[in-house]
Design a protein around this motif. Structure first.
Motif, PDB file in Angstrom:
ATOM      1  N   SER A  81      60.345  49.029  54.253  1.00  0.00           N
ATOM      2  CA  SER A  81      59.104  49.691  55.431  1.00  0.00           C
ATOM      3  C   SER A  81      59.455  48.392  56.622  1.00  0.00           C
ATOM      4  N   LEU A 139      64.117  56.070  55.180  1.00  0.00           N
ATOM      5  CA  LEU A 139      63.474  57.700  55.667  1.00  0.00           C
ATOM      6  C   LEU A 139      63.174  58.289  53.685  1.00  0.00           C
ATOM      7  N   ASP A 140      63.798  57.526  52.851  1.00  0.00           N
ATOM      8  CA  ASP A 140      63.418  58.509  51.234  1.00  0.00           C
ATOM      9  C   ASP A 140      62.733  57.037  50.319  1.00  0.00           C
ATOM     10  N   ASP A 144      55.306  56.559  52.099  1.00  0.00           N
ATOM     11  CA  ASP A 144      55.080  58.030  53.566  1.00  0.00           C
ATOM     12  C   ASP A 144      53.848  57.392  55.033  1.00  0.00           C
ATOM     13  N   ARG A 147      56.622  56.441  57.155  1.00  0.00           N
ATOM     14  CA  ARG A 147      57.935  57.507  56.847  1.00  0.00           C
ATOM     15  C   ARG A 147      56.636  58.395  58.287  1.00  0.00           C
ATOM     16  N   GLU A 148      55.805  58.618  58.500  1.00  0.00           N
ATOM     17  CA  GLU A 148      54.745  59.678  59.077  1.00  0.00           C
ATOM     18  C   GLU A 148      54.375  59.048  60.485  1.00  0.00           C
ATOM     19  N   TYR A 150      56.871  56.911  61.566  1.00  0.00           N
ATOM     20  CA  TYR A 150      57.927  57.473  62.571  1.00  0.00           C
ATOM     21  C   TYR A 150      58.013  58.432  62.935  1.00  0.00           C
TER      22      TYR A 150
END
Length: 619
Positions: A81, A139-140, A144, A147-148, A150
């Protein structure tokens, strides 16, 4: 340097560390490399150089995932992250031609040089590092929220709702200590993205609407305006031009670039619509095209394994050739190193022999020169005693008669030269005195004329300069009056703008002042508590010291009493012992002692009684 927070010193050691890595063939340990990249992340984060901070964090993350077996999945997720957020924090690069991450060639060269020293890409860019991270499926792995974030900042086009969607994520990131370092940079990215997307769909945008749009960021509008101006200046906004019109309270975007983008988007939409219509109208052609695609897909599936095997065989051949070429290079390198060492050894031996020969030649020549100088010195001393200058005469080969003749000639010549020199000096002095007197008499009238001409010229130059100064002052005065008339009509707008600006500044000032007062009160309370604590501690120490002193005095008194008691008991025992002892023997006149002339020790008599001396008396 990082532990002591000497960031400048740490930055200067990067090149030295690179030089050390280049000098050694052995690769440093993984733990050492990880520590090195971790310190680099701290250094570049402090300097706000997010480009190299992201590259350093990426290297540190890859080393930790690959080599650190004790790394937990939660730690790996948090590091991933941080890597993605650091890459997103890099300032944007404009898509217009001629713009790069650094607008100056010197800065580009510095970036390339720093990337070479750190072992990164030779041309570091934001787009390249983000693409590398996506290729590694980061991204995996990330959290969360990251990722959101981005997907919203990099993949979403929603200028009117982007800030509202992103702000809650920022609040959650601020609650995490290691992720909160990137929130400020990501807020600037959010503002830049919003302005770029607004410029693609609007000709102009009202400032009050923009302020409401960016209100969730909780920043003064003046600060937001500064961020926008800096982004436009550094070409981070993908818009042809942006101008802020405070008179009309709106923001204008470049029209020519706007039309180009709109035309491109309309043509794309038209092309997609026409393709859809053609598929519905020409069903036969669409079915034929579908059949062709199926045939091509079957052909690909049929030969995909064969092609894959051929690629693997080619890869094996290439790897084998690489290994052979590497082994051949190592053999050649070893042979070349051996030849170089042999050549250097032979050169050193030849140089050593040459130096030894030169040393012996110098010693022999120096010895011969010393002997010759000694002989010449003895001859010259004899002639110098006679007053003869031997510097220009070869006296070493003269006979005794020639030396005496040389002495006589030298004396005569010296006397004549002194007489001639004196005459020449007197004549030159007389001639120089006459010449100087004549020159001074002639130059006086000329100097007076030159002074008069210089005075007249100075007066003329002064008048001209004064007239030019007056004319220039009049012109400047007229221009100033015109400028004042032009600026006078702006005073009303200027006053309104100043009131708004001063109100914002006053609000910020009041908030800061209240915060500082609260901080001062808190510090005063802490200082009072600290002083009270120190006073209590000092009192406790004083009480403890007094107790120790009283205990010591009590112990001393007991010791003195015990000592006196012991002495008293010893005195009583001695007195009791003296009372119980038998009386001493009476002397026998002047004759010899009772021992009959024998020696009796002073500690005991013949009868074995108490301490007695031979005379029978007490000590």
């Amino acid at each position: 340097a990082s532990k002591l927070r000497l960031w400048n010193e740490g930055f200067r050691t990067i090149e030295d560390i690179h030089a050390l890595f280049q000098k050694t063939d052995k690769r440093p340990s993984s733990q050492l490399e990880a520590t090195y990249y971790q310190k680099l992340t701290d250094l570049f984060l402090v300097s706000e150089n997010f480009l190299f901070h992201a590259y350093a964090f990426k290297a540190y993350y890859l080393l930790s995932v690959e080599k650190n077996k004790s790394l937990t999945p939660e730690q790996a997720k948090r590091m991933a992250s941080c890597v993605l957020l650091s890459a997103m924090s890099i300032p944007l690069q404009s898509s217009k031609a001629g713009t790069t991450y650094s607008s100056r060639d010197s800065q580009k060269q510095k970036n390339r040089r720093m990337a070479q020293l750190l072992g990164f890409d030779i041309n570091p860019k934001r787009k390249s590092i983000l693409q590398d991270l996506l290729d590694q499926d980061i991204l995996d792995v990330v959290e969360d929220d990251v990722r959101e974030l981005y997907m919203l900042l990099e993949m979403t086009f929603a200028p009117l709702e982007l800030v509202k969607k992103v702000q809650p994520i920022f609040e959650r990131l601020r609650a995490k200590s290691d992720l909160s370092n990137y929130v400020d940079a990501l807020e600037k990215l959010l503002i830049t993205r919003t302005i770029s997307q607004l410029g693609q769909i609007f000709y102009s945008f009202r400032l009050d609407t923009l302020e409401q749009l960016l209100k969730p960021l909780n920043k003064p509008f003046l600060q937001l305006e500064n961020i926008i101006v800096k982004a436009v200046k550094t070409r981070q906004v993908d818009v042809h031009s942006v101008s802020i019109d405070h008179m009309n309270s709106c923001m204008h975007f470049g029209e020519d670039f706007m039309e180009e983008q709109r035309t491109r988007r309309l043509l794309t939409d038209m092309s997609r619509g026409l393709n859809t219509v053609c598929e519905h109208i020409c069903t036969d052609e669409a079915q034929a095209l579908t059949e062709q695609r199926k045939v091509r897909a079957q052909t690909v599936l049929k030969y995909i394994n064969q092609t894959h095997q051929e690629v693997l065989r080619r890869k094996e051949i290439i790897d084998k050739r690489k290994d052979e070429l590497m082994a051949l290079r190592q053999i050649r390198r070893a042979e070349q190193e051996r030849r170089v060492k042999d050549l250097e050894r032979s050169k050193k031996e030849a140089e050593r022999a040459r130096v030894e020969k030169q040393r012996k030649d110098r010693e022999r020549a120096a010895l011969e020169e010393l002997e010759e100088e000694k002989r010449q010195f003895e001859i010259k001393q004899k002639l110098l005693q006679e007053g003869i200058d031997v510097s220009s005469n070869n006296v070493a080969s003269m006979t005794l008669e020639e030396q005496e003749k040389l002495i006589a000639e030298t004396r005569k010549k010296t006397i004549q030269e002194s007489i001639d020199t004196e005459k020449k000096i007197q004549a030159s002095a007389k001639r120089l005195d006459t010449l100087v007197r004549a020159l001074r008499e002639r130059e006086i009238p000329k100097l007076k004329e030159l002074i008069k001409e210089k005075r007249k010229q100075d007066e003329v130059d002064h008048k001209k300069a004064w007239e030019a100064h007056l004319a220039k002052s009049k012109v400047e005065h007229e221009e100033g009056k015109k400028a004042k008339e032009e600026y006078s009509r702006m005073q009303e707008s200027r006053g309104e703008f100043e009131e708004i600006l001063l109100a914002q500044w006053r609000k910020v000032y009041d908030e800061e002042r209240s915060q500082r007062w609260e901080e001062c009160d808190r510090r005063l309370k802490y200082a009072k508590l600290d002083r009270a604590r120190k006073l209590r501690q000092s009192k406790e120490k004083e009480i403890a010291r007094r107790r120790d002193e009283e205990a010591r005095i009590e112990r001393e008194k007991r010791r003195i009493a015990e000592e006196e008691e012991r002495k008293r008991r010893e005195a009583e025992e001695e007195e009791r012992a003296s009372q119980q002892a038998p009386p001493p023997a009476a002397p026998r006149g002047d004759g010899p002692p009772a021992s009959g002339g024998r020696y009796v020790p002073p500690m005991r008599d013949e009868r074995g009684g108490e301490r007695r001396f031979p005379g029978g008396g007490d000590d």
